[in-house]
Structure formats: C-alpha cells, structure tokens
Design a protein around this motif. Structure first.
Motif, PDB file in Angstrom:
ATOM      1  N   GLU A  72       0.835  -1.206   0.000  1.00  0.00           N
ATOM      2  CA  GLU A  72       0.000   0.000   0.000  1.00  0.00           C
ATOM      3  C   GLU A  72       0.871   1.258   0.000  1.00  0.00           C
ATOM      4  O   GLU A  72       0.592   2.217  -0.720  1.00  0.00           O
ATOM      5  N   ILE A  73       1.930   1.244   0.785  1.00  0.00           N
ATOM      6  CA  ILE A  73       2.848   2.391   0.843  1.00  0.00           C
ATOM      7  C   ILE A  73       3.504   2.600  -0.514  1.00  0.00           C
ATOM      8  O   ILE A  73       3.582   3.722  -1.017  1.00  0.00           O
ATOM      9  N   ALA A  74       3.954   1.506  -1.128  1.00  0.00           N
ATOM     10  CA  ALA A  74       4.602   1.610  -2.444  1.00  0.00           C
ATOM     11  C   ALA A  74       3.636   2.158  -3.486  1.00  0.00           C
ATOM     12  O   ALA A  74       4.014   2.977  -4.338  1.00  0.00           O
ATOM     13  N   GLN A  75       2.367   1.716  -3.409  1.00  0.00           N
ATOM     14  CA  GLN A  75       1.365   2.201  -4.356  1.00  0.00           C
ATOM     15  C   GLN A  75       1.099   3.698  -4.154  1.00  0.00           C
ATOM     16  O   GLN A  75       1.035   4.466  -5.119  1.00  0.00           O
ATOM     17  N   ASN A  79       1.885   6.686  -6.904  1.00  0.00           N
ATOM     18  CA  ASN A  79       0.842   7.631  -7.345  1.00  0.00           C
ATOM     19  C   ASN A  79       1.245   9.076  -7.078  1.00  0.00           C
ATOM     20  O   ASN A  79       1.136   9.940  -7.954  1.00  0.00           O
ATOM     21  N   LEU A  80       1.703   9.352  -5.851  1.00  0.00           N
ATOM     22  CA  LEU A  80       2.074  10.726  -5.501  1.00  0.00           C
ATOM     23  C   LEU A  80       3.303  11.195  -6.275  1.00  0.00           C
ATOM     24  O   LEU A  80       3.364  12.334  -6.736  1.00  0.00           O
ATOM     25  N   PHE A  81       4.281  10.320  -6.425  1.00  0.00           N
ATOM     26  CA  PHE A  81       5.505  10.679  -7.146  1.00  0.00           C
ATOM     27  C   PHE A  81       5.183  10.996  -8.598  1.00  0.00           C
ATOM     28  O   PHE A  81       5.634  12.008  -9.136  1.00  0.00           O
ATOM     29  N   SER A  94      10.227  15.380  -3.815  1.00  0.00           N
ATOM     30  CA  SER A  94      11.315  14.999  -2.911  1.00  0.00           C
ATOM     31  C   SER A  94      10.777  14.646  -1.527  1.00  0.00           C
ATOM     32  O   SER A  94      11.289  13.737  -0.874  1.00  0.00           O
ATOM     33  N   LYS A  95       9.723  15.332  -1.065  1.00  0.00           N
ATOM     34  CA  LYS A  95       9.113  14.998   0.223  1.00  0.00           C
ATOM     35  C   LYS A  95       8.530  13.588   0.181  1.00  0.00           C
ATOM     36  O   LYS A  95       8.679  12.809   1.127  1.00  0.00           O
ATOM     37  N   VAL A  96       7.860  13.248  -0.901  1.00  0.00           N
ATOM     38  CA  VAL A  96       7.280  11.917  -1.067  1.00  0.00           C
ATOM     39  C   VAL A  96       8.388  10.863  -1.061  1.00  0.00           C
ATOM     40  O   VAL A  96       8.282   9.821  -0.409  1.00  0.00           O
ATOM     41  N   CYS A 102      12.109   7.006   4.631  1.00  0.00           N
ATOM     42  CA  CYS A 102      11.988   6.998   6.083  1.00  0.00           C
ATOM     43  C   CYS A 102      11.286   5.732   6.573  1.00  0.00           C
ATOM     44  O   CYS A 102      11.659   5.166   7.610  1.00  0.00           O
ATOM     45  N   LEU A 103      10.282   5.266   5.832  1.00  0.00           N
ATOM     46  CA  LEU A 103       9.493   4.113   6.266  1.00  0.00           C
ATOM     47  C   LEU A 103      10.119   2.766   5.896  1.00  0.00           C
ATOM     48  O   LEU A 103       9.798   1.747   6.515  1.00  0.00           O
ATOM     49  N   GLU A 104      11.006   2.749   4.925  1.00  0.00           N
ATOM     50  CA  GLU A 104      11.595   1.485   4.471  1.00  0.00           C
ATOM     51  C   GLU A 104      12.213   0.651   5.591  1.00  0.00           C
ATOM     52  O   GLU A 104      11.920  -0.544   5.679  1.00  0.00           O
TER      53      GLU A 104
END
Length: 118
Positions: A72-75, A79-81, A94-96, A102-104
């Motif tokens: 879900e995070i990758a999706q 999308n945002l990128f 860059s924030k995305v 950070c979450l990886e």
C-alpha cells in the motif's frame, strides 16, 4: 535641446535613486548583523536543512497508517511521485521520496526479522 536636458535629468535622477537604494541596502545589512537577525536566519535555515523526517510525518505525507502494508505504501508513493512529476513540483516529489525512504527500515525489519536493513 529640451529633449537633451530631459534625458540628462532622467540619467542624473536614476543615478541618485540607484545610489540611495545601495546605501539603504547596506544600512539594512548592518542593522540586521547588529541585531543578530542575520545570524538567527542562518541558524534557522541550518536547522530546517538538517531536520530529519519522523515516521509520523512520513506516514502523513504518504497518507498511510501504521497498519498499512508495504505494498500500500509503495502504491501511494508511486501515485504521488507520478502526480508530482506531471505537475512539476520537485519539492513535493522529494518529500514523497523522503517519506518512503523513512518508512523502508520499519518494513524491512518486519519482513526480515534478524537481518539488518541495508
């Protein structure tokens, strides 16, 4: 003759205005350095530049919760990128990207217990 006088007055006047502007700018810089404003501004910029993104901030940027899967995070990231690639906002892009980075480690640790993230 009148045009020549008028042109000379315009040149003379613009020179006076330019000198006054330079003088005012120098005075503003002196005032800022005396009051510590310049140093405070540099310190604030350094603090902002070295600020590390928190897990909570990363989740807010990507619009995910602690229960979200890595898929879900990758999706959300994709999308945002992609959306920010089209709109041309490098800052948001860059924030995305930083949010995903950070979450990886949190998800790599869950997927591979006993192994170091790397």
């Amino acid at each position: 003759m009148a045009a020549k006088i008028l042109a000379n007055l315009i040149v003379l006047g613009s020179g006076v205005v330019a000198r006054a502007f330079v003088q005012a700018y120098r005075q503003a810089l002196q005032n800022a350095s005396k009051s510590g404003v310049a140093q405070e501004t540099l310190q604030n910029a350094a603090r902002r530049g070295s600020k590390v993104m928190t897990e909570q901030e990363a989740r807010q940027i990507l619009g995910v919760t602690e229960r979200s899967s890595w898929e879900e995070i990758a999706q959300k990231y994709d999308n945002l990128f992609e959306r920010n690639t089209k709109s041309g906002s490098f800052y948001l892009q860059s924030k995305v990207h930083r949010a995903k980075e950070c979450l990886e480690p949190f998800y790599q640790a869950k997927d591979h217990p006993g192994h170091n993230a790397g």
